[in-house]
Design a protein around this motif. Sequence first.
Motif, PDB file in Angstrom:
ATOM      1  N   ARG A 163       4.272   2.891  -1.694  1.00  0.00           N
ATOM      2  CA  ARG A 163       3.701   3.656  -2.798  1.00  0.00           C
ATOM      3  C   ARG A 163       4.466   3.443  -4.098  1.00  0.00           C
ATOM      4  NH1 ARG A 163       3.041   8.924   0.987  1.00  0.00           N
ATOM      5  NH2 ARG A 163       0.970   8.446   1.886  1.00  0.00           N
ATOM      6  N   GLU A 164       5.793   3.332  -3.999  1.00  0.00           N
ATOM      7  CA  GLU A 164       6.591   3.065  -5.191  1.00  0.00           C
ATOM      8  C   GLU A 164       6.243   1.690  -5.764  1.00  0.00           C
ATOM      9  OE1 GLU A 164       9.512   3.436  -8.235  1.00  0.00           O
ATOM     10  OE2 GLU A 164       8.280   4.821  -7.049  1.00  0.00           O
ATOM     11  N   ALA A 165       6.072   0.711  -4.888  1.00  0.00           N
ATOM     12  CA  ALA A 165       5.700  -0.631  -5.326  1.00  0.00           C
ATOM     13  C   ALA A 165       4.330  -0.618  -5.998  1.00  0.00           C
ATOM     14  CB  ALA A 165       5.697  -1.593  -4.137  1.00  0.00           C
ATOM     15  N   LEU A 166       3.365   0.071  -5.407  1.00  0.00           N
ATOM     16  CA  LEU A 166       2.020   0.131  -5.975  1.00  0.00           C
ATOM     17  C   LEU A 166       2.007   0.889  -7.297  1.00  0.00           C
ATOM     18  CD1 LEU A 166      -0.132   0.790  -2.782  1.00  0.00           C
ATOM     19  CD2 LEU A 166       0.171  -1.368  -4.001  1.00  0.00           C
ATOM     20  N   ARG A 167       2.866   1.914  -7.403  1.00  0.00           N
ATOM     21  CA  ARG A 167       2.949   2.671  -8.652  1.00  0.00           C
ATOM     22  C   ARG A 167       3.407   1.765  -9.790  1.00  0.00           C
ATOM     23  NH1 ARG A 167       6.550   4.710 -11.878  1.00  0.00           N
ATOM     24  NH2 ARG A 167       8.287   4.009 -10.593  1.00  0.00           N
ATOM     25  N   ILE A 168       4.426   0.959  -9.538  1.00  0.00           N
ATOM     26  CA  ILE A 168       4.941   0.048 -10.559  1.00  0.00           C
ATOM     27  C   ILE A 168       3.905  -1.019 -10.891  1.00  0.00           C
ATOM     28  CG2 ILE A 168       6.701  -1.701 -11.032  1.00  0.00           C
ATOM     29  CD1 ILE A 168       8.633   0.007  -9.359  1.00  0.00           C
ATOM     30  N   MET A 169       3.228  -1.521  -9.882  1.00  0.00           N
ATOM     31  CA  MET A 169       2.219  -2.554 -10.113  1.00  0.00           C
ATOM     32  C   MET A 169       1.039  -2.004 -10.918  1.00  0.00           C
ATOM     33  SD  MET A 169       2.221  -4.544  -6.443  1.00  0.00           S
ATOM     34  CE  MET A 169       0.990  -5.733  -6.967  1.00  0.00           C
ATOM     35  N   GLU A 170       0.750  -0.722 -10.737  1.00  0.00           N
ATOM     36  CA  GLU A 170      -0.311  -0.116 -11.545  1.00  0.00           C
ATOM     37  C   GLU A 170       0.137  -0.002 -12.993  1.00  0.00           C
ATOM     38  OE1 GLU A 170      -3.580   3.373 -11.040  1.00  0.00           O
ATOM     39  OE2 GLU A 170      -1.501   3.953 -10.627  1.00  0.00           O
ATOM     40  N   GLU A 171       1.395   0.373 -13.227  1.00  0.00           N
ATOM     41  CA  GLU A 171       1.919   0.439 -14.585  1.00  0.00           C
ATOM     42  C   GLU A 171       1.893  -0.933 -15.256  1.00  0.00           C
ATOM     43  OE1 GLU A 171       5.803   2.112 -14.381  1.00  0.00           O
ATOM     44  OE2 GLU A 171       5.093   4.178 -14.134  1.00  0.00           O
ATOM     45  N   GLU A 172       2.093  -1.983 -14.466  1.00  0.00           N
ATOM     46  CA  GLU A 172       2.074  -3.344 -14.999  1.00  0.00           C
ATOM     47  C   GLU A 172       0.657  -3.862 -15.197  1.00  0.00           C
ATOM     48  OE1 GLU A 172       4.302  -5.568 -12.138  1.00  0.00           O
ATOM     49  OE2 GLU A 172       6.243  -5.017 -12.989  1.00  0.00           O
ATOM     50  N   GLY A 173      -0.320  -3.128 -14.701  1.00  0.00           N
ATOM     51  CA  GLY A 173      -1.706  -3.561 -14.854  1.00  0.00           C
ATOM     52  C   GLY A 173      -2.168  -4.545 -13.800  1.00  0.00           C
ATOM     53  N   ARG A 181      12.858  -7.988   5.290  1.00  0.00           N
ATOM     54  CA  ARG A 181      14.041  -7.337   5.869  1.00  0.00           C
ATOM     55  C   ARG A 181      15.311  -8.160   5.650  1.00  0.00           C
ATOM     56  NH1 ARG A 181      13.665  -2.006   6.183  1.00  0.00           N
ATOM     57  NH2 ARG A 181      11.819  -1.323   7.329  1.00  0.00           N
ATOM     58  N   GLN A 182      15.201  -9.491   5.487  1.00  0.00           N
ATOM     59  CA  GLN A 182      16.372 -10.333   5.277  1.00  0.00           C
ATOM     60  C   GLN A 182      16.789 -10.381   3.816  1.00  0.00           C
ATOM     61  OE1 GLN A 182      14.640 -13.859   7.030  1.00  0.00           O
ATOM     62  NE2 GLN A 182      15.975 -13.707   8.808  1.00  0.00           N
ATOM     63  N   ASP A 183      15.910  -9.987   2.929  1.00  0.00           N
ATOM     64  CA  ASP A 183      16.194  -9.991   1.498  1.00  0.00           C
ATOM     65  C   ASP A 183      17.069  -8.783   1.158  1.00  0.00           C
ATOM     66  OD1 ASP A 183      16.076 -10.015  -1.317  1.00  0.00           O
ATOM     67  OD2 ASP A 183      14.136 -11.031  -1.243  1.00  0.00           O
ATOM     68  N   THR A 184      18.090  -9.006   0.306  1.00  0.00           N
ATOM     69  CA  THR A 184      19.046  -7.933   0.002  1.00  0.00           C
ATOM     70  C   THR A 184      18.616  -7.078  -1.195  1.00  0.00           C
ATOM     71  OG1 THR A 184      20.345  -9.453  -1.373  1.00  0.00           O
ATOM     72  CG2 THR A 184      20.975  -9.242   0.949  1.00  0.00           C
ATOM     73  N   ARG A 185      17.535  -7.424  -1.878  1.00  0.00           N
ATOM     74  CA  ARG A 185      17.085  -6.628  -3.025  1.00  0.00           C
ATOM     75  C   ARG A 185      16.435  -5.345  -2.547  1.00  0.00           C
ATOM     76  NH1 ARG A 185      13.003 -10.313  -5.718  1.00  0.00           N
ATOM     77  NH2 ARG A 185      12.644 -10.761  -3.508  1.00  0.00           N
ATOM     78  N   HIS A 186      16.204  -4.404  -3.498  1.00  0.00           N
ATOM     79  CA  HIS A 186      15.496  -3.182  -3.155  1.00  0.00           C
ATOM     80  C   HIS A 186      14.160  -3.526  -2.515  1.00  0.00           C
ATOM     81  CE1 HIS A 186      18.283  -0.361  -4.899  1.00  0.00           C
ATOM     82  NE2 HIS A 186      18.271  -0.993  -6.064  1.00  0.00           N
ATOM     83  N   TYR A 194      11.238  -2.106  -2.531  1.00  0.00           N
ATOM     84  CA  TYR A 194      10.005  -2.013  -3.305  1.00  0.00           C
ATOM     85  C   TYR A 194       9.821  -3.228  -4.197  1.00  0.00           C
ATOM     86  CZ  TYR A 194      12.713  -0.411  -7.381  1.00  0.00           C
ATOM     87  OH  TYR A 194      13.590  -0.316  -8.438  1.00  0.00           O
ATOM     88  N   LEU A 195      10.947  -3.852  -4.664  1.00  0.00           N
ATOM     89  CA  LEU A 195      10.860  -5.071  -5.460  1.00  0.00           C
ATOM     90  C   LEU A 195      10.354  -6.234  -4.617  1.00  0.00           C
ATOM     91  CD1 LEU A 195      14.179  -4.855  -7.523  1.00  0.00           C
ATOM     92  CD2 LEU A 195      11.852  -4.323  -8.293  1.00  0.00           C
ATOM     93  N   GLN A 196      10.785  -6.269  -3.369  1.00  0.00           N
ATOM     94  CA  GLN A 196      10.323  -7.311  -2.466  1.00  0.00           C
ATOM     95  C   GLN A 196       8.835  -7.150  -2.157  1.00  0.00           C
ATOM     96  OE1 GLN A 196      13.052  -7.692   0.962  1.00  0.00           O
ATOM     97  NE2 GLN A 196      14.453  -6.384  -0.205  1.00  0.00           N
ATOM     98  N   VAL A 197       8.409  -5.897  -2.010  1.00  0.00           N
ATOM     99  CA  VAL A 197       7.000  -5.627  -1.749  1.00  0.00           C
ATOM    100  C   VAL A 197       6.148  -6.072  -2.932  1.00  0.00           C
ATOM    101  CG1 VAL A 197       5.295  -3.788  -1.423  1.00  0.00           C
ATOM    102  CG2 VAL A 197       7.430  -3.749  -0.127  1.00  0.00           C
ATOM    103  N   LEU A 216       3.917  -5.332   6.135  1.00  0.00           N
ATOM    104  CA  LEU A 216       5.105  -5.698   5.370  1.00  0.00           C
ATOM    105  C   LEU A 216       6.395  -5.192   6.004  1.00  0.00           C
ATOM    106  CD1 LEU A 216       3.718  -4.978   1.783  1.00  0.00           C
ATOM    107  CD2 LEU A 216       4.205  -7.226   2.762  1.00  0.00           C
ATOM    108  N   GLY A 217       6.258  -4.287   6.954  1.00  0.00           N
ATOM    109  CA  GLY A 217       7.438  -3.771   7.635  1.00  0.00           C
ATOM    110  C   GLY A 217       8.260  -2.815   6.801  1.00  0.00           C
ATOM    111  N   VAL A 218       7.569  -2.017   5.960  1.00  0.00           N
ATOM    112  CA  VAL A 218       8.268  -1.047   5.114  1.00  0.00           C
ATOM    113  C   VAL A 218       7.608   0.315   5.277  1.00  0.00           C
ATOM    114  CG1 VAL A 218       8.950  -2.789   3.422  1.00  0.00           C
ATOM    115  CG2 VAL A 218       6.799  -1.542   3.107  1.00  0.00           C
ATOM    116  N   SER A 219       8.292   1.343   4.781  1.00  0.00           N
ATOM    117  CA  SER A 219       7.731   2.688   4.862  1.00  0.00           C
ATOM    118  C   SER A 219       6.608   2.843   3.845  1.00  0.00           C
ATOM    119  CB  SER A 219       8.817   3.730   4.596  1.00  0.00           C
ATOM    120  OG  SER A 219       9.232   3.671   3.237  1.00  0.00           O
TER     121      SER A 219
END
Length: 241
Positions: free
Chosen positions: A51-61, A4-9, A11-14, A43-46
């Motif tokens: 899901r967006e974070a996991l989607r990207i991580m799946e694309e990255e393998g 929550r203190q990080d200013t980045r998006h 999903y990137l923090q997740v 993690l304190g996120v929706s």
Amino acid sequence: MSIRQDTRHLYLQVIEQIKRDIENGIYLEKQKLPSEFQLSKSLGVSRATLREALRIMEEEGVVTRRHGVGTFVNPKPLFTSGIEELDSVTGMILSSGMKPGSQYLSADLVEPTEEDRRRFSNDNLHRMAKLERVRTADDEPVVYCVDKIPEGLIPLEQVREADSLFQILESYTGETISYAVTHIEPIGYHERISPVLNCEPEQALLLLKQMHYTQDDVPVLLSNNYFRADKFSFHVLRKRV
């Protein structure tokens, strides 16, 4: 710093946090991650952000998501290579400190397809040596290779015995393989090849289609190599123009 203190998006923090937890051994290879509800809460996120974070991580393998089952941590690739660096499978395995080997499935003279003639720029090409084999690293199957070479470049019995086709081609022809034109295709489970490589049903393959050329731009070797995506990763250096 908390998410929550990080200013980045968010999903990137997740993504960064889950990767850090994997690096620290909190989540192990092939282990199932906590449920989306548990993860989003810790993690304190929706759940949408998660899901967006996991989607990207799946694309990255990094992870694999199985519908109705959960999300699992993928094993780290054993071999990594810059795709702009032309190296044989033997060289890649050796550079990782492992012992390369081959399991031969077939080595025959076959009639080329029209696509083969086009790729080799030779309408008078009548027969080719076709070699199918499984490449191993410390006796574990990791790559399924289908190689085609115009008849006459090297004796068929030498093809059957070759460990590195690069070396034997260069030895017999006196030419150096200088470069290759490569196309990469991610593919899912292959009914014939995946079982040979001991792949599980959800494991993907990376298909590298490569035409190898001499320094005089003569095509000499056409390879279709099926790499286990959990064992190999490829990257490329891209420069701004």
